[in-house]
Write a protein that holds these residues in place. Sequence first.
Motif: not given
Length: 753
Positions: A547-548, A711-714, A683-685, A550-556
Amino acid sequence: MATQRMRGTAEKFLLQSDRGYAVVRVRLADGDTLRAVGDLAGVKLGMEYDFVGEFHVHATYGREFRVLARTEQAATSLVGIERFLASGRFKGVGPRTAKRIVEQFGLETLEVLQQRPEEIARVPGVTGKKAAAIARAFVEHRDVARLATFLRGHDLPLHLAEKLARTFGGGAAALEVLRANPYQVVEDVRGIGFRTADAIARAMGLPEHAPERLTAALFHALDQAEEDGHLYLPYAVWVAAAQELTGAPVALVDEVAGGLANKSGVLFEADDAGAMAVYLPRMHRIERNIAVRLCALARRDELAAGRDAPDGGCAVDASGEETGGATASVGVAAPGEGRVELSPAQEAAARAVRRHSLVVLTGGPGTGKTTTMRRVVQDAQARGERVVLSAPTGRAARRLAEGAGEDARTMHRLLEVGQQARGSFGFGRGPAHRLEGDLFIVDEASMVDAPLFSHFLDALPDHARLLLVGDPEQLPPVGPGSVLRDIIASGVAQVYELELVFRQSRHSQIVLAAHAVRAGRTPDLPRLPDSEYYFIEEDDPARAADTVVELATARLPTYLGVDAVAGVQVLAPMRKGVCGLDALNARLSDRLTAPDAPAVKIGARTIRLRDKLMNVKNDYERDVYNGDIGLVAGLDEDGVTVRFGEGPEGRDVRFDKAVCGQLVHAYAVSVHKSQGGEFPCVVLPVVREHTVLLNRQLLYTAMTRARLLLVIVGSRGAFQSAVRRGDVARRYSRLPWRLERERGAKGAIQPGT
């Protein structure tokens, strides 16, 4: 999964069980490390092994190597002899010739070259003329060859020969030092630590409980304490650290430790209650100098005529009225439209800077510190004073300049760090060559370590006033000490804390969430559309990592309309694991650079054109510092060129391959390295495999790096656990105690004594 073979040196037991199961940290030939797990109870630390096994991913610790079989190897393998011969010291011996020589003579190669050099002519492809030239080169450098033979004879790595000979002025001198006290190399040779010296000493037959070994372990414990951020160690902690390192009985370590009280390399000091602290002399001088210098600043207020402020400082309430006390806890009102005016509370803090020589302005994000600083600068300039702005890092200095509307420099550049008159690197400004200015402002003061702050205070003019701005709830400095916290705790400064957040802050969701964490409360974890702060729940670390990426390279980048490399920054608490820096950087580099981009191999890492890199060492020669981020502008087999900064202020810096180890990928960086910076999107895991390092300070520091979107993921549980874990980063410092003693001392203060 396919069976693989790995060769490396057993460095440290991370876990041992009574049944033989163990986890060992293994250092590979390229410098990387891996976790080896299995039946490893008989492994000898410092020895090299061939491991046969397979990789797997642990849910908590990430990638590990499960060992099925192992074979102990001599630390000086045939490859090591080849590399030694091809080092460039022996004229006529390149990699190919070195390989042929070693294939011919094997482990006896060095003995043949020293004792029977005529036999070199037997090597295929080596003519008689070339054999004679090689023999002459070996005779010319026989002292280094003897050192190498000594190392090989004790199963020690041959690459140490060059390093030792260079340090001690030749192989013969290095041999003499090794035979006299092998632990001397820890102090004298950069890059050789206690473990390596201990391997040399044990190979030479030095007894396990020899006083030299225990003494070296005690000094190593103090060096390690400095790396961990401490200015000293309590005596009992110091002895326990050395005992754990050596396995010697505590009573024996204690006996050796007590005998060091009269040695020049260690300093013992009891406090008022009799508790004993142990310092390296340099750290003691730094701590004392800071105390003396700060008290000299504070005492100017007491001695100056016409001061109308009561002793001990003053506090103000939200209306700006003085209420008494040493620390001011003040509120910030919502700003109006148009020109930003100071609230009464901010005015009170700004007024303190005019009246006192040492002031601290603190508070969380969005509380008005920058606005207050800007007014302080305007007021001082209106009075004809020269204001000097600085910060610990380049990113922090740029933010300060933008916020204050004036030029700001890093503290290193302000102190004119670089090559000095005698050729050594150091600070050009100091007691003999003071800085010029009237009011000095240091932003992000929580990042300033004790050695740098001591140098800075030495360089201040005698008449200067000092304003420190920062947040003590952020992570402590990377270097030793916790200066800002200690100053606040001591009461030596006028402290003004801005507490209430501007109600109309554009990004109040991030700010309010960060303030909740700062106070030890778990904020709401929203997933609402158009939020500035999202929490994406994912308990599985591998899926969280997906998810991190994908978020960092495409979605965000698409969502925000920003460049993925410049606009999105991934932060992570630790290096290892599937959500660690190493794994994330490898995946992000693959996604964000062109598949056919020019690349160069540096150790185990592949660096590509346009890669995002961070320099992790203060490099005064190249004028780049720890934490500087840039993009690869050029590369070849001999090194890389990195462009730091943008536009006309950007500059290209060349790094030869030998120093490329100070460059790491920076798509994902540690929270510590992010301090002083601000990024459009963070983005923070936050996953369970990071639990050992997660705490409130780290989480709060990471959250406050985001300017537009966080965005926090985890794992929700890991996040809540981090919020509950308060100040776990306690550092051993006696600065508050020392400041109290200095303030109570009679007579004039003599800085630097």
